[in-house]
Design an enzyme around this catalytic site. Sequence first.
Site, PDB file in Angstrom:
ATOM      1  N   ASP A  58      16.356  63.501  10.249  1.00  0.00           N
ATOM      2  CA  ASP A  58      16.449  62.191   9.727  1.00  0.00           C
ATOM      3  C   ASP A  58      17.858  61.850   9.135  1.00  0.00           C
ATOM      4  O   ASP A  58      18.575  60.842   9.217  1.00  0.00           O
ATOM      5  CB  ASP A  58      15.612  62.218   8.252  1.00  0.00           C
ATOM      6  CG  ASP A  58      14.326  62.377   8.497  1.00  0.00           C
ATOM      7  OD1 ASP A  58      13.705  61.686   9.625  1.00  0.00           O
ATOM      8  OD2 ASP A  58      13.455  62.768   7.607  1.00  0.00           O
ATOM      9  N   ASP A  62      18.034  55.643   7.808  1.00  0.00           N
ATOM     10  CA  ASP A  62      16.869  55.769   8.638  1.00  0.00           C
ATOM     11  C   ASP A  62      15.641  55.977   7.683  1.00  0.00           C
ATOM     12  O   ASP A  62      15.451  57.024   6.940  1.00  0.00           O
ATOM     13  CB  ASP A  62      16.827  57.229   9.417  1.00  0.00           C
ATOM     14  CG  ASP A  62      15.582  57.303  10.494  1.00  0.00           C
ATOM     15  OD1 ASP A  62      15.129  56.563  10.612  1.00  0.00           O
ATOM     16  OD2 ASP A  62      15.406  58.670  10.426  1.00  0.00           O
ATOM     17  N   GLU A 111      17.794  51.093  10.815  1.00  0.00           N
ATOM     18  CA  GLU A 111      16.654  50.927  11.792  1.00  0.00           C
ATOM     19  C   GLU A 111      15.937  49.743  11.643  1.00  0.00           C
ATOM     20  O   GLU A 111      15.155  49.578  10.562  1.00  0.00           O
ATOM     21  CB  GLU A 111      15.961  52.189  12.019  1.00  0.00           C
ATOM     22  CG  GLU A 111      15.125  52.125  13.313  1.00  0.00           C
ATOM     23  CD  GLU A 111      14.895  53.749  13.851  1.00  0.00           C
ATOM     24  OE1 GLU A 111      14.373  53.961  14.886  1.00  0.00           O
ATOM     25  OE2 GLU A 111      14.530  54.567  12.731  1.00  0.00           O
TER      26      GLU A 111
END
Length: 187
Positions: A156, A23, A84
Amino acid sequence: MNSYISSAPANRTALTVRIIGIDPGSRSTGVGIVDVDERGGLSHIFHAVLEVADAVTFPLRLKRIFAELVHIADVHKPMECGIERVFMARNADSALKLGQARGAAICALVSQGIAVHEYAATEVKQAVVGRGRGDKHQVQSMIGMLLGLNNELRSDAADALALAVTHAHTRASLQRTGIARVAWRRR
């Protein structure tokens, strides 16, 4: 200071695939690693939040993201990655910095021979929560339940583990159907 959480080493077989989820962020980057066995069972291996906001310059933040991910990959030996995909942000400067952090992460993993697969936030939420508009707390809760983690996860780290889990589910579906991911993904 970076927070690292690692489970006891799992017994890895030749059919086990180790997946790292990333992430990316320009101030903190979530990292999560899971093993998926031949039956689709998931095991938590590692998660961390790489805190880089204290670096003197932005290029030094990128260097730390790169170096720490290379080190983590060297220690844990993931085979594939879920990261992502960039989304549109209201602030152009923030979007550019996020893209650069993402680029540093991708380069670190590709430099280690790890295949990188991109997922939209809605795909991750769909895979983990069951709907594409789930919130961060739902993702944290479901990842904790799926991986048997008792301690509260930072968002996170939870998002990174969710990316790894999403890739595990996606790769299993693709193997069963034989359909290329690009053919069925929404754009």
